[in-house]
Design an enzyme around this catalytic site. Sequence first.
Site, PDB file in Angstrom:
ATOM      1  N   HIS A   1       0.530  -0.898   0.364  1.00  0.00           N
ATOM      2  CA  HIS A   1      -0.305  -0.498   0.075  1.00  0.00           C
ATOM      3  C   HIS A   1       0.841   1.154   0.007  1.00  0.00           C
ATOM      4  O   HIS A   1       1.245   1.471   1.432  1.00  0.00           O
ATOM      5  CB  HIS A   1      -1.124  -0.234   0.907  1.00  0.00           C
ATOM      6  CG  HIS A   1      -2.089   1.055   1.748  1.00  0.00           C
ATOM      7  ND1 HIS A   1      -3.616   1.038   0.880  1.00  0.00           N
ATOM      8  CD2 HIS A   1      -1.952   2.502   1.701  1.00  0.00           C
ATOM      9  CE1 HIS A   1      -3.872   2.512   1.179  1.00  0.00           C
ATOM     10  NE2 HIS A   1      -2.880   3.814   0.948  1.00  0.00           N
TER      11      HIS A   1
ATOM     12  N   HIS B   1      -1.196   2.511  11.634  1.00  0.00           N
ATOM     13  CA  HIS B   1      -0.276   3.312  11.787  1.00  0.00           C
ATOM     14  C   HIS B   1       0.181   4.210  12.877  1.00  0.00           C
ATOM     15  O   HIS B   1      -1.512   4.387  13.470  1.00  0.00           O
ATOM     16  CB  HIS B   1      -0.179   4.101   9.947  1.00  0.00           C
ATOM     17  CG  HIS B   1      -1.111   4.926   9.723  1.00  0.00           C
ATOM     18  ND1 HIS B   1      -2.582   4.709   9.431  1.00  0.00           N
ATOM     19  CD2 HIS B   1      -1.597   6.518   9.847  1.00  0.00           C
ATOM     20  CE1 HIS B   1      -3.228   4.898   8.886  1.00  0.00           C
ATOM     21  NE2 HIS B   1      -2.310   6.542   8.794  1.00  0.00           N
TER      22      HIS B   1
ATOM     23  N   GLU C   1      -2.954  13.960  11.004  1.00  0.00           N
ATOM     24  CA  GLU C   1      -3.959  13.967   9.670  1.00  0.00           C
ATOM     25  C   GLU C   1      -4.879  14.654  10.397  1.00  0.00           C
ATOM     26  O   GLU C   1      -5.920  14.250  11.031  1.00  0.00           O
ATOM     27  CB  GLU C   1      -3.853  13.030   9.297  1.00  0.00           C
ATOM     28  CG  GLU C   1      -2.532  12.508   9.228  1.00  0.00           C
ATOM     29  CD  GLU C   1      -2.753  10.588   8.466  1.00  0.00           C
ATOM     30  OE1 GLU C   1      -3.274  10.018   8.507  1.00  0.00           O
ATOM     31  OE2 GLU C   1      -1.614   9.846   8.479  1.00  0.00           O
TER      32      GLU C   1
ATOM     33  N   HIS D   1      -6.574  13.409  13.823  1.00  0.00           N
ATOM     34  CA  HIS D   1      -5.273  12.176  14.388  1.00  0.00           C
ATOM     35  C   HIS D   1      -4.274  12.722  14.576  1.00  0.00           C
ATOM     36  O   HIS D   1      -3.384  13.111  13.378  1.00  0.00           O
ATOM     37  CB  HIS D   1      -5.241  11.009  13.246  1.00  0.00           C
ATOM     38  CG  HIS D   1      -6.800  10.123  13.113  1.00  0.00           C
ATOM     39  ND1 HIS D   1      -7.087   9.128  11.633  1.00  0.00           N
ATOM     40  CD2 HIS D   1      -7.840  10.390  13.617  1.00  0.00           C
ATOM     41  CE1 HIS D   1      -7.727   9.070  12.203  1.00  0.00           C
ATOM     42  NE2 HIS D   1      -8.787   8.988  12.999  1.00  0.00           N
TER      43      HIS D   1
ATOM     44  N   HIS E   1      -4.347   4.941  14.258  1.00  0.00           N
ATOM     45  CA  HIS E   1      -5.580   4.169  13.459  1.00  0.00           C
ATOM     46  C   HIS E   1      -4.878   4.004  12.268  1.00  0.00           C
ATOM     47  O   HIS E   1      -3.865   3.094  11.935  1.00  0.00           O
ATOM     48  CB  HIS E   1      -6.240   6.189  13.133  1.00  0.00           C
ATOM     49  CG  HIS E   1      -5.208   7.177  11.781  1.00  0.00           C
ATOM     50  ND1 HIS E   1      -3.558   7.450  12.672  1.00  0.00           N
ATOM     51  CD2 HIS E   1      -4.807   6.694  11.212  1.00  0.00           C
ATOM     52  CE1 HIS E   1      -3.040   7.724  11.957  1.00  0.00           C
ATOM     53  NE2 HIS E   1      -4.199   8.349  10.735  1.00  0.00           N
TER      54      HIS E   1
END
Length: 448
Positions: free
Chosen positions: A305, A348, A354, A378, A384
């Site tokens: 990803h 992560h 963020e 976050h 999260h």
Amino acid sequence: MTVLDYLSGFGNEHQSEAVAGALPRGQNSPQRAPLGLYAEQHSATAFTEPRAVNRRSWVYRIHPSARHGAFRPLPESPPAHPGWASAPIAAGIADPNRLRWDPRPAPTGPTDFLDGVETVAANGDVLQRRGIGIHLYWATAPMADRYLCNADGEMLIVPQDGALLLRTEFGLLRVEPGEFAVIGRGVRFAADPAGANHSAQAPQAPHAPQSKGYVCENYGQPFTLPELGPIGANGLAHARHFHYPVAAYEDLEREVTLVQRFGGQLWETTLDHSPLDVVAWHGNHGAYKYDLADFAIMGSLNVDHPDPSIFTVLTSPSGIPGQANVDFAAFPPRWVTAEHSFRPPHFHRNVMTEFMGLVRGVHDSKAEGFVPGGASLHNMWAAHGPDRETFDLASHAELAPQYLAGSLPFMFETRLPLTVTAAAHAAAHRQPDYDHSWSGLARQFPRD
């Protein structure tokens, strides 16, 4: 009306005139500007900054912008605006918890863009020209005879529902959901729900248009395109897809109000004319918009990803290479083809902070709860990732090529933690059970 150039291309020198002959030609022009206009320069960077980052524009206007009386604090001051806060937020909350909000409720009465701004969080220091403010806006009425100038920072505006008509010194920009616009620091403008009649004398229709969305107020270095590095010459946002407005002016002579954002406060003065009286201009500082459908998406073609940095549309650099004052990243519809990989965002924890918004559709790591018009925060090092339902589905999904259609999440990622306003923290539309998203992730490792 004439247009000298089709104005597109991020950061390049542009020129436009609304009346033929309004723009001086060459260096042999007379000592006075054409057509009885006043010449005025707007310098958005220090005079001695490198040519590659220097931003300035010349405008040719009916009245010099210096022609105004003293600015005075808005009557609500202090605070200058009950909903619009700036960093540092004295009564704010630096919260390590994961926070998520449902869409902000609509205002109860007619509300223009300026009165409809409400701060969620901010970081840095507006007087030190570092950090950002993150706001939500509602606009259910036009800014009739009222104009705004933000000296504290440039404003990146992301409509979520309903188009916004930006009337600026440099011309008009209609910004639809799926697009965004940037109003340069110090540019005078008004923002109306598209289709609204901005005359103070004209009554509004029974079902007047409205617009709502998100704002990133950037106190730091101006937004620019990110470096491409190993990506090479192509990919992400192309300079030619950024659109500048064509010159258009308001020749309006009646009493209007100019509101200026300065030092985290709102000040106002009265003019006897519209401040949007620029007949011609040239330069690279002003206002522009971009359609996120033009974004050239990069991704993994085999495994893993990819990090969200490859979705960066614009960046405001800081003094530390690679640690942005703020990155604006968007995640438009795209193909996902990675093999032998967990495709949604993995679990992560980050040193960066963020803030997520959603224009339409769903986020690929959330099964429910994160809806268009909502938001999540976050802060740095907050753990999260996908909720339980998304994790279960993704862990057993067939890894055939998949097209993520109809969604448009975006992110403001910033190097400093965000302080949440007391109002946003206590808001009835903040979800008190956001932590429950991860409560069903039970142990799967076998016990001894």
